[in-house]
Design an enzyme around this catalytic site. Structure first.
Site, short mmCIF file in Angstrom:
data_model
loop_
_atom_site.label_atom_id
_atom_site.label_comp_id
_atom_site.label_asym_id
_atom_site.label_seq_id
_atom_site.Cartn_x
_atom_site.Cartn_y
_atom_site.Cartn_z
N CYS A 69 52.40 43.11 -45.60
CA CYS A 69 52.75 42.87 -46.31
C CYS A 69 53.43 41.30 -46.51
CB CYS A 69 53.60 43.69 -47.21
SG CYS A 69 54.21 43.97 -48.69
N CYS A 72 56.31 41.60 -49.09
CA CYS A 72 57.61 42.59 -48.65
C CYS A 72 58.61 41.32 -47.52
CB CYS A 72 56.93 43.46 -47.52
SG CYS A 72 56.35 44.84 -48.78
#
Length: 141
Positions: A69, A72
């Protein structure tokens, strides 16, 4: 107000009872002698998650994330920075939902990163999306 807190050691998972006035004095674990706070998030697994959520007397802020991600990965340094600001009054932790899929499912994590604040073993707040360290600290407070 309580005169002591129970805190789970991030190194050995022992539960320490610590007087409130010692909280800001960089306490070490009574069992393994490692610092209880290291100004960085604790990596949690299925095996350690519930102990930290249920047995820490301070709130626990969990970042549900995955290595693939982009947002993230972008937020990761901000989350570490927020740990340095919020500890020792709040424990910051991370759960890799790629590895710990059952935790992601249990807490109905549908997008990442998602921050979930737990207090007394219960979810009290949730926020999805990447944030700066300042935004994380403001949101938690």
């Amino acid at each position: 107000m309580t005169d002591s807190y129970h805190l789970v050691c991030p190194a050995c998972q022992a539960v320490n009872r610590l007087p409130v006035d010692r909280l800001r004095q960089n306490p070490n674990c009574g069992k393994c002698h490692e610092p209880i706070f290291k100004a960085k998030p604790v990596d949690l697994t299925v095996a350690t998650f519930h102990k930290h959520i249920n047995q820490n007397d301070i709130p626990v802020l969990v970042d549900f994330w995955a290595p693939w991600c982009g947002p993230c990965r972008m937020m990761a340094p901000a989350f570490v920075q927020a740990a340095g600001i919020l500890e020792p009054l709040i424990r910051l932790a991370k759960v890799n939902t790629e590895i710990e899929q059952s935790l992601g499912n249990q807490y109905a994590i549908r997008s990442i990163p998602t921050l979930v604040l737990f207090k007394g073993g219960k979810e009290v707040a949730r926020q999805s999306g990447a944030m700066s360290a300042q935004e994380i600290v403001q949101w938690v407070r």
